[in-house]
Scaffold this motif. Structure first.
Motif, PDB file in Angstrom:
ATOM      1  N   PRO A   1       0.819  -1.210   0.000  1.00 45.51           N
ATOM      2  CA  PRO A   1       0.000   0.000   0.000  1.00 45.51           C
ATOM      3  C   PRO A   1       0.860   1.270   0.000  1.00 45.51           C
ATOM      4  N   THR A   2       0.318   2.355  -0.534  1.00 42.91           N
ATOM      5  CA  THR A   2       1.074   3.615  -0.467  1.00 42.91           C
ATOM      6  C   THR A   2       1.111   4.082   0.986  1.00 42.91           C
ATOM      7  N   PRO A   3       2.242   4.696   1.382  1.00 43.55           N
ATOM      8  CA  PRO A   3       2.349   5.107   2.788  1.00 43.55           C
ATOM      9  C   PRO A   3       1.286   6.141   3.154  1.00 43.55           C
ATOM     10  N   LYS A   4       0.767   6.047   4.383  1.00 39.97           N
ATOM     11  CA  LYS A   4      -0.130   7.083   4.888  1.00 39.97           C
ATOM     12  C   LYS A   4       0.695   8.307   5.227  1.00 39.97           C
ATOM     13  N   ARG A   5       0.172   9.470   4.848  1.00 36.73           N
ATOM     14  CA  ARG A   5       0.893  10.727   5.096  1.00 36.73           C
ATOM     15  C   ARG A   5       0.330  11.357   6.364  1.00 36.73           C
ATOM     16  N   VAL A   6       1.170  11.454   7.380  1.00 29.92           N
ATOM     17  CA  VAL A   6       0.710  11.812   8.717  1.00 29.92           C
ATOM     18  C   VAL A   6       1.219  13.193   9.130  1.00 29.92           C
ATOM     19  N   ALA A   7       0.310  14.069   9.521  1.00 28.54           N
ATOM     20  CA  ALA A   7       0.679  15.333  10.169  1.00 28.54           C
ATOM     21  C   ALA A   7       0.572  15.103  11.669  1.00 28.54           C
ATOM     22  N   LEU A   8       1.671  15.301  12.383  1.00 30.30           N
ATOM     23  CA  LEU A   8       1.718  14.998  13.823  1.00 30.30           C
ATOM     24  C   LEU A   8       1.810  16.313  14.607  1.00 30.30           C
ATOM     25  N   LEU A   9       0.713  16.661  15.256  1.00 27.64           N
ATOM     26  CA  LEU A   9       0.676  17.891  16.045  1.00 27.64           C
ATOM     27  C   LEU A   9       0.937  17.546  17.509  1.00 27.64           C
TER      28      LEU A   9
ATOM     29  N   ASP B   1      -2.862  12.779   4.816  1.00 32.00           N
ATOM     30  CA  ASP B   1      -4.103  11.990   4.807  1.00 32.00           C
ATOM     31  C   ASP B   1      -4.745  11.985   6.174  1.00 32.00           C
ATOM     32  N   ILE B   2      -3.924  12.022   7.222  1.00 37.86           N
ATOM     33  CA  ILE B   2      -4.435  11.863   8.578  1.00 37.86           C
ATOM     34  C   ILE B   2      -3.675  12.824   9.497  1.00 37.86           C
ATOM     35  N   VAL B   3      -4.386  13.400  10.453  1.00 40.44           N
ATOM     36  CA  VAL B   3      -3.776  14.309  11.425  1.00 40.44           C
ATOM     37  C   VAL B   3      -3.859  13.648  12.794  1.00 40.44           C
TER      38      VAL B   3
ATOM     39  N   ILE C   1      -8.884  11.900  11.419  1.00 40.89           N
ATOM     40  CA  ILE C   1      -8.279  12.379  12.663  1.00 40.89           C
ATOM     41  C   ILE C   1      -7.950  11.189  13.555  1.00 40.89           C
ATOM     42  N   ALA C   2      -6.692  11.070  13.949  1.00 40.34           N
ATOM     43  CA  ALA C   2      -6.324  10.156  15.037  1.00 40.34           C
ATOM     44  C   ALA C   2      -6.291  11.030  16.280  1.00 40.34           C
ATOM     45  N   LEU C   3      -7.295  10.847  17.123  1.00 36.02           N
ATOM     46  CA  LEU C   3      -7.530  11.808  18.204  1.00 36.02           C
ATOM     47  C   LEU C   3      -6.911  11.344  19.524  1.00 36.02           C
ATOM     48  N   ALA C   4      -5.814  12.000  19.898  1.00 35.37           N
ATOM     49  CA  ALA C   4      -5.301  11.811  21.264  1.00 35.37           C
ATOM     50  C   ALA C   4      -5.827  12.938  22.140  1.00 35.37           C
ATOM     51  N   ASN C   5      -5.928  14.124  21.549  1.00 35.97           N
ATOM     52  CA  ASN C   5      -6.333  15.326  22.289  1.00 35.97           C
ATOM     53  C   ASN C   5      -7.808  15.251  22.679  1.00 35.97           C
ATOM     54  N   LYS C   6      -8.075  14.605  23.829  1.00 34.49           N
ATOM     55  CA  LYS C   6      -9.450  14.378  24.275  1.00 34.49           C
ATOM     56  C   LYS C   6     -10.170  15.677  24.593  1.00 34.49           C
ATOM     57  N   GLU C   7      -9.399  16.725  24.986  1.00 34.42           N
ATOM     58  CA  GLU C   7     -10.030  17.997  25.362  1.00 34.42           C
ATOM     59  C   GLU C   7     -10.899  18.541  24.225  1.00 34.42           C
TER      60      GLU C   7
END
Ligand code: NDP
Ligand code: MG
Length: 391
Positions: free
Chosen positions: A1-9, A96-98, A121-127
């Motif tokens: 598969p093509t790599p997922k492009r991730v923006a990591l905040l 593709d995903i933040v 959205i991969a959501l860690a920021n629960k706030e």
């Protein structure tokens, strides 16, 4: 598969650095398009040199020159600074995903921008979901993006629900470790120090969530987070204390069956599941050893002592901007506790005062949330200054 492009905040924090560990272990599956930090320029620079993203953001504008100079010989990486830049990079077309791994209310606007730009959205920021769960889940539906939980309890529930799309949930049971002060009385809690509160028995996390875990506010925030993630009624969410932190949470279906997800307490697993979803990628994380955990135990949470959990349920039932007030008051309270300005019990006093003092709005807009956040911080800061006991 093509790599997922991730923006990591929030790349330099506990979740951020573990997310980079996960991506480093799967170089053909992920590419990093963006990284951000608030003030840790050194680590951000090192991460940028390793992962070579298209852009980095340093929140603290005073550190812009340091980062810019250090990356001068890396022209493919643009350097930006300031709050607005975070929202801008969350929406860029090259991801593709933040993964939202920044702490606190600061997650809201970048997450809104990312959803509106069609990002999963991969959501860690629960706030973010606590403050504006209704608005965020409406945007997620409107823009047809995926909202993938990183929080371990929510990842557990999400994993239990795979294949159960037709089956109504009767309720969910969030597990809580109980934190370092489980079993303590209010008298004992009155004098605990920040050093004691910063020592979590099972998890190694950022300072804010570690204090939230000690005060049970973390579980309260997770209750509200779960309501929005899984579309539940308030009476469908239970909390049980499970000090071993091996059962990460459970779903009860209408036939009475319980499904749970188990594992060692290691955030890399839920981070990897969210980034890899729907696939389970391989890992060399330590495997569970049953003999190391001869028993699992369960207790009722003590909401009379740890009032934040009761206040969270109350804010959830009130709805509107009440969870936004709860969150902002708590952010001020935790920061004040970490500066030794207020005691441990005064944190929930301050949250309770703000819930009565700040004006209630039943159907807030994004602007209303921003205003509520600011107004609550102002009120909470005044209470910190004057001592909070006279609520
Ligand atoms: P950390 O404090 O370790 O890291 C926070 C990250 O956000 C850092 O990169 C920090 O930059 C950056 N940051 C801090 N303030 C701001 C701001 N105002 N604006 C933008 N970025 C900012 O936190 P954690 O990694 O522990 O937690 C991150 C989120 O994930 C929280 O919402 C937490 O509740 C959630 N979470 C964390 C878990 C964990 O195990 N740690 C488990 C489940 C959820 P800098 O380093 O420069 O300060
Ligand atoms: Mg959690």
């Amino acid at each position: 598969p093509t790599p997922k492009r991730v923006a990591l905040l929030g790349a330099t924090g506990s979740i951020g650095t573990q997310a980079l560990d996960v991506m480093r272990a799967h170089p053909t599956r992920f590419t990093v398009t963006a990284l951000s930090a608030q003030s840790n320029a050194e680590l951000l620079i090192a991460q940028a040199r390793e992962f070579r993203p298209a852009v980095v953001v340093i929140g603290d504008e005073a550190k812009y020159e340091t980062v810019k100079t250090a990356l001068a010989n890396q022209p493919e990486t643009e350097v930006l600074a300031g709050v607005a830049a975070l929202t801008e990079i969350a929406a860029r077309p090259d991801s593709d995903i933040v993964l939202t791994a920044m702490v606190g209310y600061a997650g809201l606007l970048p997450t809104v921008a990312a959803i509106q730009a069609g990002k999963d959205i991969a959501l860690a920021n629960k706030e973010t979901l606590v403050v504006a769960g209704q608005l965020i889940t409406e945007l997620v539906r409107k823009y047809k993006v995926k909202l993938l939980p990183v929080d371990s309890e929510h990842s557990a529930i999400f994993q239990c629900l795979v294949g159960e799309e037709q089956n109504p949930i009767e309720k969910i049971i969030l597990t809580a470790s109980g934190g370092p002060f489980r079993g303590r009385s209010r008298t004992e809690l009155a004098t605990v120090t920040k050093a004691q509160a910063l020592k979590h028995p099972n998890w190694d996390m950022g300072a804010k969530i570690t204090i939230d875990s000690a005060s049970l506010m973390n579980k309260g925030l997770e209750v509200i987070e779960a309501k929005w993630l899984f579309g539940l009624r308030d009476d469908q969410i239970d909390v049980v204390v499970h000090p071993q932190s091996i059962i990460h949470s459970l779903v009860q279906f209408q036939d009475g069956s319980l499904k749970a997800q188990l594992g060692l307490p290691d955030m890399k697993l839920p981070i990897q599941y969210a980034l890899g979803y729907p696939e389970r990628l391989s890992s060399d994380f330590p495997r569970f050893d049953f003999l190391a955990y001869p028993q699992f135990t369960f207790e009722q949470p003590d909401t009379a002592t740890f009032r934040n959990l009761a206040l969270s349920f109350e804010a959830m039932r009130r709805g509107g901007n009440a969870p936004c007030i709860l969150n902002a008051a708590n952010e001020v309270a935790v920061a004040a506790f970490l500066r030794d300005e207020i005691g441990f019990l005064e944190m929930s006093d301050l949250v309770e005062s703000c819930l009565t003092k700040v004006s209630y709005l039943a159907t807030p807009s994004l602007d209303d949330y921003m205003h509520t956040d600011q107004e609550t911080r102002r009120v909470a800061q005044t209470l910190v200054g004057s001592g909070t006991k006279s609520a």
